[in-house]
Motif scaffolding. Structure first.
Motif, mmCIF file in Angstrom:
data_model
loop_
_atom_site.group_PDB
_atom_site.id
_atom_site.type_symbol
_atom_site.label_atom_id
_atom_site.label_comp_id
_atom_site.label_asym_id
_atom_site.label_seq_id
_atom_site.Cartn_x
_atom_site.Cartn_y
_atom_site.Cartn_z
ATOM 1 N N ALA A 110 0.830 -1.203 0.000
ATOM 2 C CA ALA A 110 0.000 0.000 0.000
ATOM 3 C C ALA A 110 0.864 1.252 0.000
ATOM 4 O O ALA A 110 2.004 1.237 0.463
ATOM 5 C CB ALA A 110 -0.921 0.000 1.217
ATOM 6 N N VAL A 111 0.290 2.329 -0.502
ATOM 7 C CA VAL A 111 0.914 3.640 -0.462
ATOM 8 C C VAL A 111 0.272 4.377 0.707
ATOM 9 O O VAL A 111 -0.865 4.840 0.603
ATOM 10 C CB VAL A 111 0.695 4.408 -1.779
ATOM 11 C CG1 VAL A 111 1.301 5.802 -1.693
ATOM 12 C CG2 VAL A 111 1.240 3.627 -2.961
ATOM 13 N N LEU A 112 0.961 4.442 1.834
ATOM 14 C CA LEU A 112 0.437 5.112 3.017
ATOM 15 C C LEU A 112 0.561 6.616 2.799
ATOM 16 O O LEU A 112 1.667 7.149 2.716
ATOM 17 C CB LEU A 112 1.202 4.657 4.258
ATOM 18 C CG LEU A 112 0.631 5.079 5.594
ATOM 19 C CD1 LEU A 112 -0.772 4.498 5.808
ATOM 20 C CD2 LEU A 112 1.549 4.638 6.729
ATOM 21 N N LEU A 113 -0.581 7.296 2.700
ATOM 22 C CA LEU A 113 -0.589 8.707 2.337
ATOM 23 C C LEU A 113 -0.117 9.635 3.451
ATOM 24 O O LEU A 113 0.434 10.701 3.178
ATOM 25 C CB LEU A 113 -1.999 9.121 1.892
ATOM 26 C CG LEU A 113 -2.484 8.433 0.627
ATOM 27 C CD1 LEU A 113 -3.929 8.823 0.332
ATOM 28 C CD2 LEU A 113 -1.590 8.773 -0.559
ATOM 29 N N LYS A 114 -0.389 9.271 4.684
ATOM 30 C CA LYS A 114 -0.004 10.068 5.847
ATOM 31 C C LYS A 114 0.272 9.119 6.994
ATOM 32 O O LYS A 114 -0.173 7.984 6.980
ATOM 33 C CB LYS A 114 -1.151 10.992 6.291
ATOM 34 C CG LYS A 114 -1.541 12.078 5.316
ATOM 35 C CD LYS A 114 -2.667 12.940 5.841
ATOM 36 C CE LYS A 114 -2.407 13.671 7.108
ATOM 37 N NZ LYS A 114 -1.401 14.675 7.170
ATOM 38 N N ASP A 115 0.972 9.613 8.011
ATOM 39 C CA ASP A 115 1.087 8.825 9.231
ATOM 40 C C ASP A 115 -0.316 8.602 9.777
ATOM 41 O O ASP A 115 -1.200 9.462 9.626
ATOM 42 C CB ASP A 115 1.917 9.569 10.278
ATOM 43 C CG ASP A 115 3.397 9.628 9.927
ATOM 44 O OD1 ASP A 115 3.843 8.834 9.074
ATOM 45 O OD2 ASP A 115 4.098 10.474 10.509
ATOM 46 N N GLY A 116 -0.522 7.468 10.423
ATOM 47 C CA GLY A 116 -1.829 7.174 10.996
ATOM 48 C C GLY A 116 -2.244 8.213 12.014
ATOM 49 O O GLY A 116 -1.414 8.727 12.776
ATOM 50 N N LEU A 117 -3.521 8.530 12.039
ATOM 51 C CA LEU A 117 -4.071 9.498 12.976
ATOM 52 C C LEU A 117 -4.554 8.756 14.212
ATOM 53 O O LEU A 117 -5.388 7.845 14.099
ATOM 54 C CB LEU A 117 -5.235 10.258 12.335
ATOM 55 C CG LEU A 117 -5.977 11.243 13.233
ATOM 56 C CD1 LEU A 117 -5.063 12.392 13.650
ATOM 57 C CD2 LEU A 117 -7.218 11.759 12.528
ATOM 58 N N ILE A 118 -4.028 9.133 15.379
ATOM 59 C CA ILE A 118 -4.470 8.502 16.617
ATOM 60 C C ILE A 118 -4.999 9.569 17.567
ATOM 61 O O ILE A 118 -4.509 10.692 17.600
ATOM 62 C CB ILE A 118 -3.365 7.665 17.294
ATOM 63 C CG1 ILE A 118 -2.146 8.495 17.675
ATOM 64 C CG2 ILE A 118 -2.946 6.514 16.383
ATOM 65 C CD1 ILE A 118 -1.092 7.717 18.458
ATOM 66 N N VAL A 119 -6.050 9.187 18.309
ATOM 67 C CA VAL A 119 -6.691 10.076 19.267
ATOM 68 C C VAL A 119 -6.846 9.319 20.574
ATOM 69 O O VAL A 119 -7.277 8.165 20.581
ATOM 70 C CB VAL A 119 -8.073 10.542 18.739
ATOM 71 C CG1 VAL A 119 -8.872 11.232 19.829
ATOM 72 C CG2 VAL A 119 -7.907 11.460 17.534
ATOM 73 N N ASN A 120 -6.507 9.971 21.668
ATOM 74 C CA ASN A 120 -6.698 9.367 22.982
ATOM 75 C C ASN A 120 -8.168 9.478 23.353
ATOM 76 O O ASN A 120 -8.704 10.578 23.475
ATOM 77 C CB ASN A 120 -5.819 10.064 24.016
ATOM 78 C CG ASN A 120 -5.907 9.422 25.376
ATOM 79 O OD1 ASN A 120 -6.463 9.981 26.296
ATOM 80 N ND2 ASN A 120 -5.367 8.227 25.489
ATOM 81 N N LEU A 121 -8.806 8.308 23.479
ATOM 82 C CA LEU A 121 -10.231 8.201 23.805
ATOM 83 C C LEU A 121 -11.084 8.894 22.743
ATOM 84 O O LEU A 121 -10.842 8.736 21.558
ATOM 85 C CB LEU A 121 -10.502 8.709 25.211
ATOM 86 C CG LEU A 121 -9.774 7.943 26.321
ATOM 87 C CD1 LEU A 121 -9.957 8.634 27.665
ATOM 88 C CD2 LEU A 121 -10.237 6.503 26.395
#
Length: 141
Positions: A110-121
């Motif tokens: 896959a071509v990962l377009l951006k770093d993964g977005l993570i949110v606390n809770l």
């Protein structure tokens, strides 16, 4: 531009992220298919220009094992050359599950377009706009 957003959410936090990401992408004019993983299929991924996947960290920072991980394994062959985005919520840890997941989709080609977005809770405050912007940015790629 056609985007699919496929997610699993146990507490509603990742679902909230999915909805905000969808709002952001739609605001750019993207055609977005938003589905829970139980209703998704490989065809949803194969017919999209961009596939966006969302899953929270579970247990020892892994993907949800009953529905989401099997789905990701089932679509791994369709990820080669495909533009992908990843997101999810967490309650503890340092985001290791996202780094491992990013590595897995890259290994699948896959071509990962951006770093993964993570949110606390649950997304709140700046996280709300960060989720919308994530959708906008992915839709513009």
């Amino acid at each position: 531009m056609k985007m699919c957003i496929i997610y699993w959410s146990g507490t509603g936090n990742t679902e909230a992220m999915a909805n905000l990401i969808c709002e952001g992408a739609v605001s750019t004019g993207a055609d977005v298919l938003l589905k829970e993983v139980a209703a998704a299929s490989a065809a949803d991924v194969e017919t999209a220009d961009i596939a966006v996947f969302g899953c929270p960290a579970m247990g020892d920072e892994i993907l949800e094992e009953d529905e989401f991980e099997p789905f990701m394994q089932s679509v791994a062959g369709a990820l080669s050359g495909r533009k992908v985005g990843l997101f999810g919520s967490y309650d503890w840890g340092d985001g290791e599950w996202m780094r491992l997941w990013e590595d897995d989709v890259k290994k699948a080609g896959a071509v990962l377009l951006k770093d993964g977005l993570i949110v606390n809770l649950e997304p709140a405050g700046d996280d709300v706009e960060n989720c919308r912007n994530f959708g906008k940015e992915l839709a513009g790629m």
